[in-house]
Design a protein around this motif. Structure first.
Motif, mmCIF file in Angstrom:
data_model
loop_
_atom_site.group_PDB
_atom_site.id
_atom_site.type_symbol
_atom_site.label_atom_id
_atom_site.label_comp_id
_atom_site.label_asym_id
_atom_site.label_seq_id
_atom_site.Cartn_x
_atom_site.Cartn_y
_atom_site.Cartn_z
ATOM 1 N N HIS A 83 0.880 -1.151 0.252
ATOM 2 C CA HIS A 83 -0.060 0.108 0.003
ATOM 3 C C HIS A 83 1.046 1.149 0.008
ATOM 4 C CE1 HIS A 83 -4.253 -1.675 0.770
ATOM 5 N NE2 HIS A 83 -3.233 -2.799 1.109
ATOM 6 N N GLU A 115 3.537 -7.339 -11.186
ATOM 7 C CA GLU A 115 3.360 -5.848 -11.789
ATOM 8 C C GLU A 115 4.694 -5.252 -12.252
ATOM 9 O OE1 GLU A 115 -0.798 -4.140 -10.755
ATOM 10 O OE2 GLU A 115 0.997 -3.238 -9.666
ATOM 11 N N SER A 137 -7.585 -4.483 -1.209
ATOM 12 C CA SER A 137 -6.276 -4.663 -1.920
ATOM 13 C C SER A 137 -5.492 -3.050 -2.147
ATOM 14 C CB SER A 137 -6.812 -5.183 -3.059
ATOM 15 O OG SER A 137 -5.561 -5.646 -3.680
ATOM 16 N N PHE A 138 -4.066 -3.692 -2.397
ATOM 17 C CA PHE A 138 -3.299 -2.404 -2.787
ATOM 18 C C PHE A 138 -3.733 -1.984 -4.087
ATOM 19 C CE2 PHE A 138 -1.564 -6.235 -4.662
ATOM 20 C CZ PHE A 138 -1.266 -5.787 -5.997
ATOM 21 N N PRO A 139 -3.418 -0.311 -4.384
ATOM 22 C CA PRO A 139 -3.953 0.142 -5.525
ATOM 23 C C PRO A 139 -2.873 -0.603 -6.717
ATOM 24 C CG PRO A 139 -3.371 1.662 -3.702
ATOM 25 C CD PRO A 139 -3.072 0.396 -3.339
ATOM 26 N N THR A 140 -3.510 -0.877 -7.874
ATOM 27 C CA THR A 140 -2.833 -1.458 -8.852
ATOM 28 C C THR A 140 -1.933 -0.455 -9.491
ATOM 29 O OG1 THR A 140 -4.536 -1.116 -10.405
ATOM 30 C CG2 THR A 140 -4.548 -3.212 -9.345
ATOM 31 N N ARG A 151 -2.260 3.192 -9.364
ATOM 32 C CA ARG A 151 -1.237 4.440 -8.750
ATOM 33 C C ARG A 151 -0.807 5.516 -9.863
ATOM 34 N NH1 ARG A 151 1.657 -0.385 -7.419
ATOM 35 N NH2 ARG A 151 2.789 -0.310 -9.325
ATOM 36 N N TRP A 197 -1.345 9.396 -9.151
ATOM 37 C CA TRP A 197 -0.111 10.519 -9.128
ATOM 38 C C TRP A 197 -0.252 11.448 -10.546
ATOM 39 C CZ3 TRP A 197 4.132 5.903 -9.807
ATOM 40 C CH2 TRP A 197 4.207 5.225 -8.507
ATOM 41 N N PRO A 223 -5.993 6.706 -2.667
ATOM 42 C CA PRO A 223 -6.787 6.297 -1.451
ATOM 43 C C PRO A 223 -6.582 7.740 -0.308
ATOM 44 C CG PRO A 223 -5.222 4.606 -2.390
ATOM 45 C CD PRO A 223 -4.931 6.015 -3.138
ATOM 46 N N ALA A 224 -7.387 7.775 0.672
ATOM 47 C CA ALA A 224 -7.494 8.767 1.664
ATOM 48 C C ALA A 224 -6.047 8.948 2.378
ATOM 49 C CB ALA A 224 -8.594 8.445 2.464
ATOM 50 N N GLN A 225 -5.565 7.636 2.513
ATOM 51 C CA GLN A 225 -4.090 7.664 3.503
ATOM 52 C C GLN A 225 -3.211 8.458 2.248
ATOM 53 O OE1 GLN A 225 -2.845 7.078 5.990
ATOM 54 N NE2 GLN A 225 -4.581 6.087 7.171
ATOM 55 N N TRP A 226 -3.270 8.143 1.181
ATOM 56 C CA TRP A 226 -2.192 8.514 0.334
ATOM 57 C C TRP A 226 -2.476 10.149 0.092
ATOM 58 C CZ3 TRP A 226 -0.466 5.158 -4.470
ATOM 59 C CH2 TRP A 226 -0.424 3.974 -4.174
ATOM 60 N N LYS A 265 -3.585 11.940 2.555
ATOM 61 C CA LYS A 265 -3.078 12.756 3.636
ATOM 62 C C LYS A 265 -1.235 12.678 3.369
ATOM 63 C CE LYS A 265 -5.806 10.923 7.209
ATOM 64 N NZ LYS A 265 -6.010 10.087 8.131
ATOM 65 N N HIS A 266 -0.779 11.463 2.994
ATOM 66 C CA HIS A 266 0.654 11.603 2.691
ATOM 67 C C HIS A 266 1.207 12.330 1.726
ATOM 68 C CE1 HIS A 266 4.629 9.686 2.109
ATOM 69 N NE2 HIS A 266 4.179 9.679 0.834
ATOM 70 N N PHE A 267 0.596 12.571 0.569
ATOM 71 C CA PHE A 267 1.036 13.383 -0.279
ATOM 72 C C PHE A 267 0.744 15.263 0.284
ATOM 73 C CE2 PHE A 267 0.224 10.116 -3.472
ATOM 74 C CZ PHE A 267 1.404 9.918 -3.603
ATOM 75 N N LYS A 285 3.634 15.717 2.437
ATOM 76 C CA LYS A 285 4.782 15.681 1.698
ATOM 77 C C LYS A 285 5.140 17.038 0.884
ATOM 78 C CE LYS A 285 7.485 13.261 -1.785
ATOM 79 N NZ LYS A 285 7.304 11.868 -2.713
#
Lengths: 275, 78
Positions: free
Chosen positions: A122, A173, B2-5, B9, B13, B45-48, B50-52, B55
């Motif tokens: 993640h 991937e 699941s994780f972002p594919t 991603r 970005w 994702p909401a966490q991302w 926040k992270h960005f 940053k």
């Protein structure tokens, strides 16, 4: 000179005067012989082909021998240095699970060069950047026919979410060459401790999503399963690849009777690296 | 979850970069970039997000510090 001496000391030491006389005659003889040799040797070069060849062969042999001694010394120093600092500091045995749910131990990877990165699926930006960089580095190494191939490995620091299937799906991937490893918390803790990797899961939001803060370092492991070098975020793919190639050649040189090909490259790369 | 594919991603970005560019060109007017912010929040994702956001404020802070340092050095020299 000796005439002068023999005259001067004659009254004092009778026996030595005999000696001086004899040595004077010897001296005269030597001078005569030298003069005739000079007159005979006119036109002859003072360095003959024979003496030139003998000198060259002898000097060459000496240089080769000194080089051999120096190489031996370097080998011994390297072994000593590895014994003192290299092995104990970073790395060690681990037990993790790959994407096929097969147990993979550090022992099972012996014989291969490994490039290990710790991350989580993640991960917003750093892990993807670093993994992309590793893919490029591995391609450079694998294309280089002078050095062995390298196995890239991704180890998850998020054992709660990153199941073997998830890690497998994630890492393929980037490149099919990658092996993705994960495990239970205990197994992940153990490998992180061995590699001095810090990781800490951040606070969860409503979706139970969170970000894991972790050490961003790429580790190089040699075929004996020993840590060799590490590469931080600031190094690009080419720089990392050059570092690895340098270490591979150094390892090759230390472990096998070095083939000429490797030793000549080592000399070039050691000049570049300044080591 | 699941994780972002890879595809997700890259979309995230891209939206983030557009939003950042907007903030930069409109001298940090968040209202002017509200639409791009909505796109960015839907694609990441909401966490991302926040992270960005964190940053970005860190990068701005870092830039300011570096600028101040450079100015101080140049005034000291002159």
């Amino acid at each position: 000179m000796s005439v002068f001496f023999s005259k001067m000391y004659k009254p004092m030491i009778g026996i030595s005067s005999q000696f001086f006389k004899r040595s004077n005659i010897n001296y005269q003889k030597t001078i005569r012989r030298y003069k005739t040799s000079l007159s005979r040797g006119v036109g002859k070069p003072s360095i003959t082909w024979r003496s030139f060849i003998i000198t060259t062969v002898f000097t060459g042999g000496l240089v080769y021998w000194v080089n051999l001694l120096r190489e031996e010394k370097q080998k011994r120093e390297n072994i000593e240095r590895n014994r003192r600092i290299g092995k104990a500091a970073i790395g060690g045995p681990f037990e993790l699970v790959d994407s096929d749910n097969t147990l993979r131990t550090s022992e099972s990877f012996k014989g291969e060069w490994l490039l290990i990165y710790f991350g989580f699926t993640h991960c917003p930006d750093i892990c993807p950047d670093e993994i992309e960089k590793m893919v490029k580095t591995v391609d450079i190494i694998d294309k280089n026919e002078l050095v062995p191939n390298i196995q890239p490995i991704f180890i998850s620091v998020d054992p709660d979410r990153d199941t073997p299937e998830v890690v497998g799906k994630y890492i393929k991937e980037y490149s099919p060459k990658f092996i993705g490893l994960t495990g239970n918390k205990e197994q992940v803790d153990k490998v992180c401790k061995a590699y001095r990797v810090y990781y800490s899961a951040g606070p969860q939001d409503e979706d139970k999503d969170y970000i894991v803060d972790h050490t961003i370092i790429i580790y190089l492991i040699n075929p004996d399963g020993e840590f060799v070098d590490y590469y931080g975020q600031t190094r690009n793919a080419e720089e990392v690849a050059n570092g690895i190639i340098f270490q591979m050649i150094k390892y090759e040189k230390l472990n096998k009777s070095s083939s000429l090909r490797f030793s000549s490259i080592l000399k070039n790369s050691s000049n570049v690296q300044g080591n | 979850m699941s994780f972002p594919t890879k595809d997700q991603r890259q979309k995230c970005w891209g939206a983030k970069d557009k939003y950042w560019e907007c903030l930069e060109s409109s001298s940090e007017h968040q209202e002017a970039c509200a639409e791009l912010r909505t796109v960015y929040e839907t694609l990441c994702p909401a966490q991302w997000v926040k992270h960005f956001d964190r940053k970005r404020s860190y990068l701005i802070f870092k830039e300011q510090i570096e600028k101040e340092n450079n100015e101080r050095v140049s005034t000291e020299r002159s």
